[in-house]
Scaffold this motif. Structure first.
Motif, PDB file in Angstrom:
ATOM      1  N   TYR A 260       0.659  -1.099   0.112  1.00  0.00           N
ATOM      2  CA  TYR A 260       0.032  -0.224   0.074  1.00  0.00           C
ATOM      3  C   TYR A 260       0.868   1.148   0.085  1.00  0.00           C
ATOM      4  O   TYR A 260       0.595   2.359  -0.778  1.00  0.00           O
ATOM      5  N   ALA A 261       1.912   1.229   0.746  1.00  0.00           N
ATOM      6  CA  ALA A 261       2.632   2.363   1.032  1.00  0.00           C
ATOM      7  C   ALA A 261       3.412   2.820  -0.246  1.00  0.00           C
ATOM      8  O   ALA A 261       3.481   4.101  -0.620  1.00  0.00           O
ATOM      9  N   GLU A 262       3.941   2.067  -0.940  1.00  0.00           N
ATOM     10  CA  GLU A 262       4.613   2.327  -2.251  1.00  0.00           C
ATOM     11  C   GLU A 262       3.788   2.247  -3.363  1.00  0.00           C
ATOM     12  O   GLU A 262       4.482   2.509  -4.764  1.00  0.00           O
ATOM     13  N   ALA A 263       2.697   1.950  -3.396  1.00  0.00           N
ATOM     14  CA  ALA A 263       1.693   2.128  -4.646  1.00  0.00           C
ATOM     15  C   ALA A 263       1.138   3.574  -4.868  1.00  0.00           C
ATOM     16  O   ALA A 263       0.230   3.889  -4.228  1.00  0.00           O
ATOM     17  N   SER A 264       1.944   4.403  -5.705  1.00  0.00           N
ATOM     18  CA  SER A 264       1.579   5.496  -5.940  1.00  0.00           C
ATOM     19  C   SER A 264       0.490   5.973  -6.607  1.00  0.00           C
ATOM     20  O   SER A 264       0.108   5.062  -7.338  1.00  0.00           O
ATOM     21  N   LEU A 265      -0.198   7.108  -6.549  1.00  0.00           N
ATOM     22  CA  LEU A 265      -1.366   7.147  -7.443  1.00  0.00           C
ATOM     23  C   LEU A 265      -0.873   7.361  -9.009  1.00  0.00           C
ATOM     24  O   LEU A 265      -1.624   6.779  -9.774  1.00  0.00           O
ATOM     25  N   ASP A 266       0.383   7.722  -9.313  1.00  0.00           N
ATOM     26  CA  ASP A 266       1.138   7.601 -10.656  1.00  0.00           C
ATOM     27  C   ASP A 266       1.172   6.116 -11.007  1.00  0.00           C
ATOM     28  O   ASP A 266       0.680   5.882 -12.171  1.00  0.00           O
ATOM     29  N   ALA A 267       1.535   5.494 -10.159  1.00  0.00           N
ATOM     30  CA  ALA A 267       1.849   3.801 -10.564  1.00  0.00           C
ATOM     31  C   ALA A 267       0.355   3.334 -10.638  1.00  0.00           C
ATOM     32  O   ALA A 267       0.245   2.421 -11.871  1.00  0.00           O
ATOM     33  N   LEU A 268      -0.403   3.788  -9.797  1.00  0.00           N
ATOM     34  CA  LEU A 268      -1.907   3.022 -10.214  1.00  0.00           C
ATOM     35  C   LEU A 268      -2.618   3.541 -11.427  1.00  0.00           C
ATOM     36  O   LEU A 268      -3.291   2.759 -12.123  1.00  0.00           O
ATOM     37  N   ALA A 269      -2.403   4.927 -11.633  1.00  0.00           N
ATOM     38  CA  ALA A 269      -2.965   5.371 -12.995  1.00  0.00           C
ATOM     39  C   ALA A 269      -2.327   4.635 -14.018  1.00  0.00           C
ATOM     40  O   ALA A 269      -3.181   4.501 -15.005  1.00  0.00           O
TER      41      ALA A 269
ATOM     42  N   SER B  93      -0.371  -6.780   2.654  1.00  0.00           N
ATOM     43  CA  SER B  93      -1.025  -5.674   3.206  1.00  0.00           C
ATOM     44  C   SER B  93      -0.888  -5.979   4.728  1.00  0.00           C
ATOM     45  O   SER B  93      -0.825  -4.889   5.580  1.00  0.00           O
ATOM     46  N   ALA B  94      -0.824  -7.145   5.348  1.00  0.00           N
ATOM     47  CA  ALA B  94      -0.671  -7.461   6.817  1.00  0.00           C
ATOM     48  C   ALA B  94       0.640  -7.147   7.069  1.00  0.00           C
ATOM     49  O   ALA B  94       0.795  -6.240   8.354  1.00  0.00           O
ATOM     50  N   ALA B  95       1.777  -7.397   6.478  1.00  0.00           N
ATOM     51  CA  ALA B  95       2.974  -6.679   6.679  1.00  0.00           C
ATOM     52  C   ALA B  95       3.120  -5.216   6.847  1.00  0.00           C
ATOM     53  O   ALA B  95       3.936  -4.580   7.457  1.00  0.00           O
ATOM     54  N   GLN B  96       2.473  -4.481   6.313  1.00  0.00           N
ATOM     55  CA  GLN B  96       2.341  -2.968   6.047  1.00  0.00           C
ATOM     56  C   GLN B  96       1.451  -2.366   6.940  1.00  0.00           C
ATOM     57  O   GLN B  96       0.857  -1.444   6.633  1.00  0.00           O
ATOM     58  N   ALA B  97       0.724  -3.209   7.548  1.00  0.00           N
ATOM     59  CA  ALA B  97      -0.348  -2.583   8.572  1.00  0.00           C
ATOM     60  C   ALA B  97      -0.208  -1.147   9.081  1.00  0.00           C
ATOM     61  O   ALA B  97      -0.855  -0.576   9.346  1.00  0.00           O
ATOM     62  N   PRO B  98       0.935  -1.071   9.815  1.00  0.00           N
ATOM     63  CA  PRO B  98       1.329   0.162  10.401  1.00  0.00           C
ATOM     64  C   PRO B  98       1.270   1.308   9.279  1.00  0.00           C
ATOM     65  O   PRO B  98       0.859   2.552  10.005  1.00  0.00           O
ATOM     66  N   ALA B  99       1.153   1.351   8.137  1.00  0.00           N
ATOM     67  CA  ALA B  99       1.096   2.088   7.040  1.00  0.00           C
ATOM     68  C   ALA B  99      -0.591   2.294   6.748  1.00  0.00           C
ATOM     69  O   ALA B  99      -0.810   3.585   5.862  1.00  0.00           O
ATOM     70  N   LEU B 100      -1.186   1.594   7.225  1.00  0.00           N
ATOM     71  CA  LEU B 100      -2.702   1.726   6.943  1.00  0.00           C
ATOM     72  C   LEU B 100      -3.431   2.255   7.788  1.00  0.00           C
ATOM     73  O   LEU B 100      -3.086   2.403   9.082  1.00  0.00           O
ATOM     74  N   ASP B 101      -4.522   2.770   7.574  1.00  0.00           N
ATOM     75  CA  ASP B 101      -5.355   3.596   8.474  1.00  0.00           C
ATOM     76  C   ASP B 101      -6.123   2.396   9.266  1.00  0.00           C
ATOM     77  O   ASP B 101      -6.286   1.071   8.956  1.00  0.00           O
ATOM     78  N   GLY B 102      -6.954   2.809  10.408  1.00  0.00           N
ATOM     79  CA  GLY B 102      -7.502   1.782  11.322  1.00  0.00           C
ATOM     80  C   GLY B 102      -8.409   0.981  10.538  1.00  0.00           C
ATOM     81  O   GLY B 102      -8.609  -0.272  10.723  1.00  0.00           O
TER      82      GLY B 102
END
Length: 203
Positions: free
Chosen positions: A25-34, A110-119
């Motif tokens: 999630y943290a490294e998935a930029s909007l530019d990359a997604l677009a 995603s679980a590994a990056q849980a600290p970067a996710l909102d609640g």
């Protein structure tokens, strides 16, 4: 004709899902997604809302694609929980070996990056892991062991599943992953073969 560019929503979600799966999630930029979806930022927001909303849609898409396969595998051998768990791992190993998708698992990533996710997002990822545990637990129901042992085994099987995803991302071979899965099945078999004991044992 309105002149609007039409697009396949599921195909766009699949491409966005690959970005989250590969990068997290943290490294998935909007530019990359677009870029991956072929949509401009404005169209991306218009179709899916913000990045968090798109991420949740991608988690749902991943669950739609793979959850049914897990359920079918776990339900394929009623009364034989060890074979059911083995079939579950076969589905996982087949996904890991599929060269058309990123390595590992979107949920594990995603679980590994849980600290970067909102609640809410972190809770959704946790909910998907819990749903997986419930599927495995249902496949173990009726086995000759007390409820607490079956609960622990279900959590163990899910933990091995997540470990397989992490190991595959680290470059473990198919033979190594199959060895881990095989040992996990043997552990389930050995645990269920022990005489049930204690106040929660089935009589």
């Amino acid at each position: 004709m309105s002149g609007r560019k039409q697009f396949d929503v599921d195909a766009a979600l699949d491409q966005a899902m690959r970005v989250f799966w590969q990068r997290g999630y943290a490294e998935a930029s909007l530019d990359a997604l677009a870029s991956a979806t072929g949509l401009g930022r404005g169209s991306l927001y218009g179709a899916f809302g913000n990045k968090q909303a798109l991420f949740r849609r991608c988690l749902d898409r991943y669950t739609d694609l793979y959850g049914a396969r897990f359920e079918q595998a776990l339900a394929a051998h009623p009364g034989d929980p060890v074979r059911a768990v083995g079939a579950f791992f076969e589905v996982i190993l087949a996904r890991i070996a599929d060269p058309s998708v990123p390595g590992g698992c979107l949920i594990a990533q995603s679980a590994a990056q849980a600290p970067a996710l909102d609640g809410d997002d972190s809770a959704k990822v946790r909910g998907l892991l819990d749903a997986q545990r419930r599927r495995v637990r249902a496949a173990l129901e009726g086995a000759p062991a007390d409820a607490s042992t079956l609960d622990a085994l279900a959590s163990y099987v899910v933990a091995v599943n997540q470990s397989l995803a992490v190991l595959s991302r680290a470059g473990a071979s198919d033979a190594e992953l199959r060895s881990v899965a095989g040992l996990a099945c043997a552990t389930v078999d050995d645990t269920l073969s022990r005489p049930a004991s204690g106040p929660g044992a089935r009589g």
